[in-house]
Design a protein around this motif. Structure first.
Motif, mmCIF file in Angstrom:
data_model
loop_
_atom_site.group_PDB
_atom_site.id
_atom_site.type_symbol
_atom_site.label_atom_id
_atom_site.label_comp_id
_atom_site.label_asym_id
_atom_site.label_seq_id
_atom_site.Cartn_x
_atom_site.Cartn_y
_atom_site.Cartn_z
ATOM 1 N N ILE A 198 0.835 -1.203 0.000
ATOM 2 C CA ILE A 198 0.000 0.000 0.000
ATOM 3 C C ILE A 198 0.874 1.259 0.000
ATOM 4 O O ILE A 198 0.631 2.203 -0.749
ATOM 5 C CB ILE A 198 -0.937 0.011 1.225
ATOM 6 N N VAL A 199 1.904 1.264 0.857
ATOM 7 C CA VAL A 199 2.810 2.410 0.933
ATOM 8 C C VAL A 199 3.565 2.577 -0.387
ATOM 9 O O VAL A 199 3.805 3.703 -0.845
ATOM 10 C CB VAL A 199 3.798 2.243 2.111
ATOM 11 N N LEU A 221 8.612 14.986 -2.587
ATOM 12 C CA LEU A 221 8.456 13.966 -1.546
ATOM 13 C C LEU A 221 9.318 14.265 -0.325
ATOM 14 O O LEU A 221 8.905 14.015 0.808
ATOM 15 C CB LEU A 221 8.801 12.584 -2.114
ATOM 16 N N ALA A 222 10.516 14.792 -0.557
ATOM 17 C CA ALA A 222 11.374 15.156 0.575
ATOM 18 C C ALA A 222 10.722 16.244 1.418
ATOM 19 O O ALA A 222 10.756 16.204 2.656
ATOM 20 C CB ALA A 222 12.739 15.619 0.069
ATOM 21 N N GLU A 269 7.037 5.999 2.581
ATOM 22 C CA GLU A 269 6.469 6.466 1.308
ATOM 23 C C GLU A 269 7.442 7.344 0.515
ATOM 24 O O GLU A 269 7.643 7.103 -0.689
ATOM 25 C CB GLU A 269 5.161 7.221 1.541
ATOM 26 N N PRO A 270 8.091 8.365 1.143
ATOM 27 C CA PRO A 270 9.041 9.170 0.365
ATOM 28 C C PRO A 270 10.215 8.344 -0.159
ATOM 29 O O PRO A 270 10.710 8.604 -1.262
ATOM 30 C CB PRO A 270 9.524 10.220 1.382
ATOM 31 N N VAL A 271 10.650 7.341 0.617
ATOM 32 C CA VAL A 271 11.768 6.499 0.185
ATOM 33 C C VAL A 271 11.387 5.716 -1.068
ATOM 34 O O VAL A 271 12.122 5.714 -2.068
ATOM 35 C CB VAL A 271 12.184 5.526 1.310
ATOM 36 N N TYR A 272 10.222 5.054 -1.021
ATOM 37 C CA TYR A 272 9.753 4.307 -2.186
ATOM 38 C C TYR A 272 9.568 5.239 -3.385
ATOM 39 O O TYR A 272 9.930 4.902 -4.518
ATOM 40 C CB TYR A 272 8.431 3.604 -1.874
ATOM 41 N N GLY A 273 8.985 6.399 -3.138
ATOM 42 C CA GLY A 273 8.719 7.343 -4.221
ATOM 43 C C GLY A 273 9.993 7.849 -4.870
ATOM 44 O O GLY A 273 10.091 7.935 -6.109
ATOM 45 N N ILE A 315 17.373 12.306 4.438
ATOM 46 C CA ILE A 315 17.526 11.266 5.457
ATOM 47 C C ILE A 315 17.401 11.854 6.853
ATOM 48 O O ILE A 315 16.797 11.252 7.749
ATOM 49 C CB ILE A 315 18.879 10.540 5.293
ATOM 50 N N LEU A 316 17.951 13.050 7.050
ATOM 51 C CA LEU A 316 17.858 13.718 8.350
ATOM 52 C C LEU A 316 16.403 14.006 8.711
ATOM 53 O O LEU A 316 15.967 13.763 9.851
ATOM 54 C CB LEU A 316 18.671 15.024 8.326
#
Length: 318
Positions: free
Chosen positions: A15-16, A96-97, A247-251, A274-275
């Motif tokens: 889903i994410v 996304l970040a 979600e932002p990582v996948y995106g 990442i921070l």
């Protein structure tokens, strides 16, 4: 029970992943952000209405709730418009970040919204988020306007989550979503009408845009929304919250894979991202520990509740 948890956790990650893919579709769709969101909200509202009719939920709400739903619908429509506008004028990765700051905005406003004390470590995390933002702004200054728009979208998203945090205590999520999506469509229709945008060309989309919009509305909105509620029957809110933060990582990974060099940022951008993301995860970990210390028997109650939820005869849908 362990097998059910693993399957539901994998479902949640899927889903994410879908939510992360939403930003990619926003970049691929050729129309502007305002009509894009209008189509998305309209189609999603229709799909969720069909679902509500199938499960026979009541749509009646009181006047006070309706006023909050109107506010929520306007806020979420504004959030999506600014988010996809930010994607189109910058990059998926940057948008996304910036959206990762939503947890920070929520932490700042939550004490006033729910009348609780300000937590000290949230202020520290707020400073770390600001440091992460400064890093990103310094190395990607060409996209400064897009970053500001995305930050505004993140702020609107945090307001939306706080509003729904109140509404969901008394009303079914699918009913809330239907009203907010429908009201969002009416709100955007008013803006488009004033602009004189409703013409034959407005409804003449190419086949790929129709395909992407249908995927966004049916899978990325209606399905993902209902499925995310269902997995909460097995998984704890803490697990759901931490997984959603991916979600932002996948995106960003998807954007890099699909768009290639267009989405490759300066290394300092990823350090800043990442921070920001780390503060969100640490905030969740600390809150979870504080919650366990405050309610030492909560885990036992949750296990008992999970057993009841999986007892024979319980409906499989919301």
């Amino acid at each position: 029970m362990p097998k059910d948890r693993i399957l539901n956790l994998l479902h949640l990650h899927f889903i994410v992943f879908i939510w992360g893919f939403t930003a990619i579709l926003g970049k691929l769709i050729s129309i502007d952000s305002l009509p894009l969101v209008w189509y998305r909200m309209l189609l999603a509202a229709v799909f969720i209405f069909i679902y509500i009719r199938l499960v026979r939920f009541r749509l009646q709400v009181d006047k006070r709730t309706l006023s909050w739903l109107i506010f929520g619908g306007i806020v979420v429509a504004s959030h999506w418009v600014t988010f996809f506008y930010a994607i189109k004028i910058s990059t998926v990765s940057i948008a996304l970040a910036m959206m990762s700051t939503g947890a920070f905005f929520t932490a700042v406003m939550e004490p006033f919204f729910f009348k609780r004390k300000v937590i000290g470590y949230e202020l520290l995390f707020g400073l770390l988020v600001i440091v992460g933002l400064i890093l990103i702004f310094r190395v990607e200054s060409n996209y400064a306007y897009g970053m500001l728009v995305a930050l505004g979208s993140s702020f609107l998203a945090s307001i939306f989550s706080l509003v729904n945090g109140k509404l969901v205590k008394q009303h079914k999520p699918s009913v809330i979503s239907f009203y907010e999506l429908g009201i969002g469509v009416l709100f955007l229709s008013l803006i488009l009408g004033v602009q004189g945008s409703f013409s034959m060309e407005f409804f003449q989309l190419n086949n790929m845009d129709w395909l992407y919009l249908s995927i966004r509305a049916l899978i990325c909105t209606a399905y993902a929304f209902i499925a995310s509620i269902k997995v909460m029957r097995i998984l704890t809110p803490y697990t759901v919250m931490l997984t959603t933060n991916l979600e932002p990582v996948y995106g960003i990974l998807l954007a890099w894979f699909i768009f290639g060099s267009e989405e490759q940022m300066n290394p300092l951008f990823y350090i800043g991202a990442i921070l920001i993301l780390s503060t969100v995860i640490l905030n969740g970990i600390l809150k979870n520990k504080a919650s366990k210390n405050k309610f030492p028997f909560r885990k036992l109650r949750e296990q008992t509740k999970e057993t009841k939820l999986k007892s024979p005869g319980r409906p499989g849908s919301i």
